[in-house]
Design a protein around this motif. Structure first.
Motif, PDB file in Angstrom:
ATOM      1  N   UNK A  51      -1.749  31.637   0.400  1.00  0.00           N
ATOM      2  CA  UNK A  51      -3.200  31.506   0.297  1.00  0.00           C
ATOM      3  C   UNK A  51      -3.471  30.012   0.197  1.00  0.00           C
ATOM      4  N   UNK A  52      -4.169  29.459   1.176  1.00  0.00           N
ATOM      5  CA  UNK A  52      -4.321  28.011   1.340  1.00  0.00           C
ATOM      6  C   UNK A  52      -5.778  27.588   1.251  1.00  0.00           C
ATOM      7  N   UNK A  53      -6.083  26.735   0.270  1.00  0.00           N
ATOM      8  CA  UNK A  53      -7.396  26.102   0.194  1.00  0.00           C
ATOM      9  C   UNK A  53      -7.449  25.028   1.278  1.00  0.00           C
ATOM     10  N   UNK A  54      -8.646  24.657   1.719  1.00  0.00           N
ATOM     11  CA  UNK A  54      -8.772  23.601   2.725  1.00  0.00           C
ATOM     12  C   UNK A  54      -8.926  22.237   2.071  1.00  0.00           C
ATOM     13  N   UNK A  55      -9.893  22.123   1.171  1.00  0.00           N
ATOM     14  CA  UNK A  55     -10.240  20.813   0.610  1.00  0.00           C
ATOM     15  C   UNK A  55      -9.311  20.430  -0.535  1.00  0.00           C
ATOM     16  N   UNK A  56      -8.419  19.468  -0.237  1.00  0.00           N
ATOM     17  CA  UNK A  56      -7.493  18.956  -1.239  1.00  0.00           C
ATOM     18  C   UNK A  56      -7.288  17.472  -0.970  1.00  0.00           C
ATOM     19  N   UNK A  57      -6.919  16.716  -1.996  1.00  0.00           N
ATOM     20  CA  UNK A  57      -6.646  15.302  -1.755  1.00  0.00           C
ATOM     21  C   UNK A  57      -5.406  15.134  -0.876  1.00  0.00           C
ATOM     22  N   UNK A  58      -5.371  14.057  -0.098  1.00  0.00           N
ATOM     23  CA  UNK A  58      -4.236  13.839   0.798  1.00  0.00           C
ATOM     24  C   UNK A  58      -4.332  14.774   1.988  1.00  0.00           C
ATOM     25  N   UNK A  59      -3.215  15.387   2.332  1.00  0.00           N
ATOM     26  CA  UNK A  59      -3.184  16.336   3.449  1.00  0.00           C
ATOM     27  C   UNK A  59      -4.009  17.572   3.097  1.00  0.00           C
ATOM     28  N   UNK A  60      -4.985  17.914   3.937  1.00  0.00           N
ATOM     29  CA  UNK A  60      -5.806  19.087   3.639  1.00  0.00           C
ATOM     30  C   UNK A  60      -5.082  20.370   4.052  1.00  0.00           C
ATOM     31  N   UNK A  61      -5.707  21.493   3.731  1.00  0.00           N
ATOM     32  CA  UNK A  61      -5.082  22.785   3.989  1.00  0.00           C
ATOM     33  C   UNK A  61      -4.911  23.109   5.454  1.00  0.00           C
ATOM     34  N   UNK A  62      -5.774  22.577   6.320  1.00  0.00           N
ATOM     35  CA  UNK A  62      -5.622  22.833   7.750  1.00  0.00           C
ATOM     36  C   UNK A  62      -4.379  22.130   8.290  1.00  0.00           C
ATOM     37  N   UNK A  63      -4.207  20.859   7.916  1.00  0.00           N
ATOM     38  CA  UNK A  63      -3.023  20.109   8.354  1.00  0.00           C
ATOM     39  C   UNK A  63      -1.755  20.735   7.781  1.00  0.00           C
ATOM     40  N   UNK A  64      -1.807  21.156   6.521  1.00  0.00           N
ATOM     41  CA  UNK A  64      -0.641  21.787   5.899  1.00  0.00           C
ATOM     42  C   UNK A  64      -0.306  23.102   6.606  1.00  0.00           C
ATOM     43  N   UNK A  65      -1.323  23.864   6.965  1.00  0.00           N
ATOM     44  CA  UNK A  65      -1.092  25.122   7.690  1.00  0.00           C
ATOM     45  C   UNK A  65      -0.410  24.850   9.024  1.00  0.00           C
ATOM     46  N   UNK A  66      -0.873  23.826   9.738  1.00  0.00           N
ATOM     47  CA  UNK A  66      -0.250  23.466  11.012  1.00  0.00           C
ATOM     48  C   UNK A  66       1.224  23.108  10.828  1.00  0.00           C
ATOM     49  N   UNK A  67       1.526  22.318   9.792  1.00  0.00           N
ATOM     50  CA  UNK A  67       2.914  21.909   9.529  1.00  0.00           C
ATOM     51  C   UNK A  67       3.793  23.120   9.187  1.00  0.00           C
ATOM     52  N   UNK A  68       3.239  24.036   8.394  1.00  0.00           N
ATOM     53  CA  UNK A  68       3.995  25.241   8.034  1.00  0.00           C
ATOM     54  C   UNK A  68       4.263  26.090   9.271  1.00  0.00           C
ATOM     55  N   UNK A  69       3.267  26.243  10.136  1.00  0.00           N
ATOM     56  CA  UNK A  69       3.433  27.027  11.363  1.00  0.00           C
ATOM     57  C   UNK A  69       4.434  26.352  12.308  1.00  0.00           C
ATOM     58  N   UNK A  70       4.433  25.015  12.350  1.00  0.00           N
ATOM     59  CA  UNK A  70       5.434  24.305  13.160  1.00  0.00           C
ATOM     60  C   UNK A  70       6.845  24.632  12.667  1.00  0.00           C
ATOM     61  N   UNK A  71       6.989  24.740  11.356  1.00  0.00           N
ATOM     62  CA  UNK A  71       8.282  25.043  10.741  1.00  0.00           C
ATOM     63  C   UNK A  71       8.651  26.519  10.915  1.00  0.00           C
ATOM     64  N   UNK A  72       7.661  27.406  10.751  1.00  0.00           N
ATOM     65  CA  UNK A  72       7.893  28.854  10.809  1.00  0.00           C
ATOM     66  C   UNK A  72       6.697  29.512  11.489  1.00  0.00           C
ATOM     67  N   UNK A  73       6.839  29.773  12.772  1.00  0.00           N
ATOM     68  CA  UNK A  73       5.700  30.311  13.523  1.00  0.00           C
ATOM     69  C   UNK A  73       5.277  31.702  13.073  1.00  0.00           C
ATOM     70  N   UNK A  74       6.113  32.362  12.272  1.00  0.00           N
ATOM     71  CA  UNK A  74       5.767  33.686  11.747  1.00  0.00           C
ATOM     72  C   UNK A  74       5.143  33.635  10.353  1.00  0.00           C
ATOM     73  N   UNK A  75       4.884  32.434   9.843  1.00  0.00           N
ATOM     74  CA  UNK A  75       4.285  32.304   8.509  1.00  0.00           C
ATOM     75  C   UNK A  75       2.941  33.030   8.473  1.00  0.00           C
TER      76      UNK A  75
END
Length: 122
Positions: A51-75
């Motif tokens: 469960x990922x919030x969007x608004x966070x300091x530094x890397x936001x939740x959208x960028x983090x989601x992209x990085x996680x999907x790059x690592x594991x496309x089934x996330x």
């Protein structure tokens, strides 16, 4: 038991979400308060659901989601935010989220999303 990671920069929000998801039978195996930490924790613990919030300091939740999907496309990622604009929802889905839930979170809406994504209660 399904494992889960909660990502939100507000400690109180994480606590409330922990109670909600534990009541649904999830084991909270990781929490993060930044996007960078979320990516690190995902790689380390590989939770069944994020469960990922969007608004966070530094890397936001959208960028983090992209990085996680790059690592594991089934996330399996559900994005949540108080900022509910059509563009934000589209960006979340393009980033790899399977659903977008508006804050404040309503229990019935969260349950419906999780059951659909995780194939529970069918």
């Amino acid at each position: 038991m399904n494992s889960m990671m909660i990502v939100d920069d507000a400690a109180f929000a994480r606590l409330m979400l922990r109670h909600l998801f534990e009541s649904m039978g999830f084991e909270i195996i990781a929490e993060a308060d930044t996007g960078e930490e979320a990516v690190r924790m995902y790689r380390l613990y590989r939770p069944a659901l994020v469960l990922m919030d969007i608004s966070m300091p530094g890397m936001d939740g959208l960028a983090a989601s992209e990085k996680i999907i790059e690592f594991d496309r089934d996330a399996k990622i559900i994005v949540c935010s108080a900022v509910v604009h059509r563009e934000t929802v589209i960006k979340a889905i393009r980033a790899g989220a399977l659903d977008f839930i508006a804050k404040p979170l309503q229990r019935d809406r969260v349950v419906m999303s999780v059951q659909s994504i995780m194939g529970m209660g069918e």
